[in-house]
Each structure stands twice: as C-alpha cells, then as structure tokens.
Design a protein around this motif. Structure first.
Motif, PDB file in Angstrom:
ATOM      1  N   PHE A   1      17.132  -7.936   1.093  1.00 17.06           N
ATOM      2  CA  PHE A   1      15.679  -8.110   1.087  1.00 17.06           C
ATOM      3  C   PHE A   1      15.186  -8.558   2.466  1.00 17.06           C
ATOM      4  O   PHE A   1      14.136  -8.122   2.935  1.00 17.06           O
TER       5      PHE A   1
ATOM      6  N   SER B   1      11.395  -7.465   3.280  1.00 19.15           N
ATOM      7  CA  SER B   1      10.727  -7.955   2.072  1.00 19.15           C
ATOM      8  C   SER B   1      10.618  -9.470   2.063  1.00 19.15           C
ATOM      9  O   SER B   1       9.778 -10.033   1.365  1.00 19.15           O
TER      10      SER B   1
ATOM     11  N   LEU C   1       8.040 -14.521   0.461  1.00 18.52           N
ATOM     12  CA  LEU C   1       8.025 -13.147  -0.026  1.00 18.52           C
ATOM     13  C   LEU C   1       6.806 -12.416   0.524  1.00 18.52           C
ATOM     14  O   LEU C   1       5.688 -12.932   0.466  1.00 18.52           O
ATOM     15  N   VAL C   2       7.026 -11.202   1.073  1.00 17.32           N
ATOM     16  CA  VAL C   2       5.913 -10.463   1.679  1.00 17.32           C
ATOM     17  C   VAL C   2       5.619  -9.157   0.954  1.00 17.32           C
ATOM     18  O   VAL C   2       4.713  -8.429   1.348  1.00 17.32           O
ATOM     19  N   VAL C   3       6.396  -8.830  -0.098  1.00 12.30           N
ATOM     20  CA  VAL C   3       6.108  -7.642  -0.914  1.00 12.30           C
ATOM     21  C   VAL C   3       6.188  -8.057  -2.378  1.00 12.30           C
ATOM     22  O   VAL C   3       6.827  -9.058  -2.705  1.00 12.30           O
ATOM     23  N   PRO C   4       5.563  -7.305  -3.265  1.00 12.78           N
ATOM     24  CA  PRO C   4       5.664  -7.647  -4.692  1.00 12.78           C
ATOM     25  C   PRO C   4       7.107  -7.566  -5.180  1.00 12.78           C
ATOM     26  O   PRO C   4       7.894  -6.729  -4.729  1.00 12.78           O
TER      27      PRO C   4
ATOM     28  N   GLU D   1       8.746  -4.249  -6.277  1.00 19.37           N
ATOM     29  CA  GLU D   1       9.133  -3.230  -5.295  1.00 19.37           C
ATOM     30  C   GLU D   1      10.530  -3.454  -4.731  1.00 19.37           C
ATOM     31  O   GLU D   1      11.021  -2.638  -3.953  1.00 19.37           O
ATOM     32  N   LEU D   2      11.192  -4.544  -5.100  1.00 19.56           N
ATOM     33  CA  LEU D   2      12.516  -4.834  -4.559  1.00 19.56           C
ATOM     34  C   LEU D   2      13.571  -3.957  -5.235  1.00 19.56           C
ATOM     35  O   LEU D   2      13.492  -3.678  -6.424  1.00 19.56           O
TER      36      LEU D   2
END
Length: 598
Positions: free
Chosen positions: A438, A443, A453-456, A459-460
């Motif tokens: 990640f 991410s 955390l920089v993305v939902p 989406e990981l």
C-alpha cells in the motif's frame, strides 16, 4: 548472416532448444515456439510463489548456455545473441488440447510488458520491470536501464537490466525477515528455544521443529533467537533450503562443511586437500573415507581408488555420516546451533542428512532447529529427542498491536486496520506485505508507525507477493481438493455443505473426506454442525485468491447453480435466504432476478 538457409535453421534450432531446456530446468512452461524465439510462463499450470526468481534464473541460464554453445561450435558469419524480456502480473490462461498436446494461451498486461522488454533489450541482455524486481528482492542485482514505452501514447515504464542472480542472499534475507518491525506475540516461543539452547549447551542435544503456515512468523522468531546465539558462546550454521531445481547436489552438506572449515583454509588445489586433512586430524576423524567425502562435498577430486569404487548410494551414505561426525566433534569445543529453514523444500539428499544428524546429536552439544510448513508430511516423526512446536497466527489483540506498530494510531486508519485484521487472520507476513504494498502504491503516505490513508479502503488490492504465496498453496492441492476449494469460494466466506454438494456432485462421504483434508491443510475450519454443517475459510485472503482463480465465465455459471439451489430450499432451512439469492443472482449476472430480489 550470409549463410545457407538450412545451416542457419539448424543453428537456430540448437539455440531454441537451449532456451526450452533452461525454462524447463527452473519449472517453467513453454507455451509458444516462434520462428526465432519462445514464450514461457512461470506459475502455470501450477502457481509458484517464487515464479519471478525462477524466470530470472532461466534468463541467466539462457545467456550462459548460449555463449557456451556458440564458443564450442566452429560457426562463421557472426555470433548468435539472445534478448530476454520479463514481465510479472496477473494473466488469464486457457488450455487448448490438440490431439495429444495440451497448450496454454495466456493474455494480460504482463505478456505485453515482457514482449516490449524483449524488444528493447540489447543483444545478450535481459530486461525486467519494476514489479518483477520487487518480487525477487535482494536475490537479484539489476541495473537501471531507463524508460521503455509500451505504446506510442502511453507513459513509459521503468526497465532494469538483469546483472546477477545470487541465491546466497536468500538465507540472510529470510532469517532477518521482518527484523525492522515490532516483535509481537512470540515471547513464549522464544523462551522455549532459549531453554532448548541451554540444554544443548549442557550436553543434551536435541531437535526442535517449528511448524506453521507460510508467513506466520517462523523466520522472524528464528531471527530473534539467533540474535543472542553468539553472546552465549555458540557457533551458528544456517542452511536455508531451496526448491531442488535451484541447487546442486550435496548443497546442504556443502553449506555445513564450508561454515565449519577453519577460515584460514585455502580454497583450492592441493593446499585445500592438505588443509582439510589437517582439520580432520584435529577432530580425530581422518580415516580412510572422511577426506575423500569432504573433498567430494567441496567439489574437488577425491583422488582415492577405494572411494572411486563405491557406488553412488554408498558414497552418499558415507558423506552424510561424515558430516554428522564433523558436526558432533566440532560441538565438543563449542556448542553449535544448526538451522534448516524451509524443510518442506528438502530434496532426498538433505532429508537423508537431517535424518542422520537427528539420530547423532543426542549426546552432543548441538541444537538443531528445523522450520517447515504445516501442510507438509511430518518427516520428523521418527527422529529421536525431537520437539514439534506449532507457531500459530497472532491473536486478535496481538494483531492489533502489530497493526498499530506498522501503521500508527490515526483514528482514520481504524477501517483499514479492521479490514487487514479480518483478511489476514493474524498472519504477520500478510500484514506486513499489505502495508508495504500500500505504501509503495501511494495508498499510504507518511512513515512507518505514522501513516495516513490517501485512497478509499475499497480501492486497496492484495499484494502480488501474498497472492502468489496463497495461490501456490492452493495449486499444491490434489485436483479434486482444489476443485472443491474453488467451488466453496463461490458460496462465500462461510460454506454451507448442503449447497456445496450442488456444485460437487459426489457421494457425501467423499465430499466430507475432502473437506476434512482441506481443514487439516489449513484452508478451512468447521464452524457449525446444526442446523446445517458449515465450514469457513480460515483466511479471507485464501477465499479471495481461490475465488479469483476461477474465470469469470465459470464464476457466473457456479453462482447461477447456487442461486437455483437456494431457491429450491424452504426459507426455514436457510437463514437470510433472500439476501443470499440476491447476492448470487447479482454475481451470476441474472439481472431480472437480481433486480427482483434486491
């Protein structure tokens, strides 16, 4: 080349055969033979967690064998040089049967990437992408090559030129694995090993076998244990085992003897023979067969007529006995810790050696530690003075402590921590690999222990390292058990056996026997008996990997069959019937029923 076409074709066929032999040597599959090259797949038809390393070894072998072939032939008209391109990633692989042949057709971005890398590689070199380089880690040295553009209108990707593959890096890498992260939940196991070491130092040698799933923390526990071995006045010999296709004969014996030889021993010619003879004299072992056995282990001429007259099995028996005697005699002057990592990969020679050692060390100052995966046969059942220790996944509390050490305490990370705790079920390697992947993907931002955390979370994606390890385990199953596991993954994380019988039409006793074997292998666990027998996937990640192994067309077909089976059941026999039918209708892409039930 200005050559006769028939001569040129014969010369080219020889080089093509070299390529094919190198691929097969390292467990790859040649799925296409083109006019002047081949396409090969690693991890097909069975997944291999070390597929990237195998591909790099095959590439290195292709170049070396081609150079030898060209140098040995009196050719004129130029030298044949080979270009190799390597790409890693998910593929869709389908089989095509033609008469007696079974061929594989692969599609996916990794295929195109490998083709572009091959086209861009200078003659006599191999190019690989960033993903492949990340998978092989420190075992491969590669030099930055520059950017390679896959398409005219696409962004360029990094390329690296393969320089060297060094399998010796693997031992230190595995034993230090995770050494930079928090050591969590293994204090009791560590104290047990230290107690075993105290007993061995006092003259009661024994063998300890650490058993557990891949990634559960066996190597990390060993790292913590071995950190203090030198302070206790002990010698250490580590033998990190590899799949048999990677190693030469007597690999384990050579690792031990080279570690125990005095450092001042000159490595070569008559000087080496004399030095080994003197060393054996100091140990009191310089009998008729000991010296030629050690010379054979070191890859040097034995120069002994009696030794030459022995049959290969007899020579091997003398070799392992000699190594055992050397280990025991060496321990008289200083206690010895002997480590065999990844015993599930041991070849027959290594098994014979470890069997011999286990039977000899009881009265010596030797502690032998063996690590093995839990699904492997228990070869140590007959070893004397052997303790088997199961290394279990971390508890929920320990998992949360490790997650806080890896990620930090930002409240916005709670959802991610919950997801990782649920998916990995306390497997430290899976946790660490997910966090690392990640971070590399952008991410997560920040530093270890203080990420944000920089993305939902939705989406990981599972890292390819974790996916590969689990896929290799799934593919190691027998065809019938693998098929049962894949069908179970369609039903869901929790598997109602009565529904599974709709997808696996065999006698109930046979299906239950398969489920029992899958439970013993650590894939499933029985979670309910009444009102319906139910199993659950031990890890959500195992479920995800098994489910994603199926082609979409097959998934839709199986979901439709499960949906039809649920519809035939009285609601009282199946809780949450409407929700279940809606889920399977959606996955089956039966849109009218999906709309109605949703």
């Amino acid at each position: 080349m200005d050559r006769d076409p028939e001569d040129a074709d014969e010369r080219l066929l020889g080089v093509l055969q070299i390529m094919i032999d190198a691929v097969h040597r390292f467990g790859g599959t040649v799925n296409q033979v083109l006019g002047d090259g081949i396409m090969a797949l690693f991890g097909v038809p069975r997944a291999q967690e070390d597929h990237a390393l195998r591909a790099c070894l095959a590439a290195e072998a292709i170049h070396a064998m081609t150079r030898q072939h060209e140098a040995s032939q009196p050719f004129s008209g130029g030298v044949v040089e080979v270009r190799v391109g390597l790409g890693s990633g998910e593929l869709v692989v389908k089989t095509a049967r033609h008469e007696l042949d079974l061929k594989y057709r692969a599609t996916g971005e990794a295929v195109y990437l490998a083709q572009r890398m091959e086209s861009a590689a200078p003659p006599g070199t191999s190019l690989l992408g960033r993903t492949t380089l990340n998978l092989v880690g420190e075992q491969v040295r590669a030099l930055p090559f520059g950017a390679v553009r896959l398409k005219a209108d696409s962004d360029p990707v990094e390329a690296f030129e393969l320089s060297e593959v060094n399998l010796d890096h693997r031992s230190s890498q595995s034993l230090s694995q995770g050494g930079s992260t928090s050591f969590t939940g293994r204090t009791r196991d560590l104290n047990d090993l230290l107690g075993d070491l105290d007993g061995a130092t006092a003259g009661t040698g024994r063998t300890v076998v650490l058993v557990g799933d891949a990634g559960v923390g066996k190597s990390r526990l060993l790292h913590e244990f071995l950190e203090g071995v030198g302070d206790r006045g002990c010698s250490l010999v580590t033998c990190d085992l590899l799949p048999s296709c990677f190693v030469r004969p007597l690999y384990a014996s050579a690792r031990i003897i080279k570690s125990l030889l005095p450092r001042q021993t000159e490595q070569g010619g008559q000087n080496l023979r004399d030095a080994v003879s003197d060393w054996l004299d100091t140990l009191g072992l310089n009998d008729r067969n000991a010296l030629p056995a050690i010379m054979e282990i070191l890859g040097m001429p034995a120069r002994d007529s009696v030794w030459a007259g022995l049959e290969p099995p007899e020579r091997l028996q003398v070799v392992v006995q000699t190594v055992g005697r050397v280990v025991c005699e060496t321990s008289r002057s200083r206690p010895l810790v002997l480590v065999f990592e990844d015993f599930h990969w041991a070849d027959s020679e290594t098994r014979m050696l470890v069997d011999e050692l286990a039977g000899m060390i009881a009265s010596c100052r030797v502690l032998m530690v063996v690590t093995c995966r839990s699904h492997h046969e228990k070869a140590w059942a007959s070893w004397p003075d052997t303790a088997e220790r199961e290394i279990r996944p971390l508890s929920r509390r320990q998992t949360w402590a490790l997650l806080e050490a890896l990620l930090g305490v930002d409240p916005e990370l709670e959802e991610l921590k919950q997801l990782l705790a649920d998916k990995t079920q306390g497997n430290p390697f899976f946790l660490e690999e997910c966090v690392r992947a990640f971070e590399e993907a952008g991410s997560l931002a920040g530093a270890p222990g203080s990420y944000r955390l920089v993305v939902p979370v939705a989406e990981l994606e599972i890292p390819v390292t974790v996916h590969g390890a689990l896929a290799a385990r799934v593919d190691s199953l027998s065809p019938s058990e693998r098929a049962t596991l894949l069908c179970a993954s369609v039903i869901g994380q929790r598997v109602d056996v009565s529904l599974l019988r709709e997808l696996c039409p065999q006698p109930r006793e046979e299906l239950l026997a398969r489920l029992s074997r899958l439970q013993q292998a650590g894939f499933l666990e029985r979670t309910r008996i009444i009102p319906n027998l139910e199993y659950s996937f031990r890890h959500a990640l195992i479920h995800d990997v098994a489910y994603n192994t199926l082609l979409k067309r097959k998934r839709r077909e199986l979901h439709a069959r499960v949906m039809a089976a649920i519809e035939r059941r009285p609601a009282a026999l199946l809780p949450y019937k409407v929700e279940l039918v809606a889920h399977h209708a959606f996955r089956a892409e039966d849109w009218p029923k999906a709309f109605a039930y949703c």
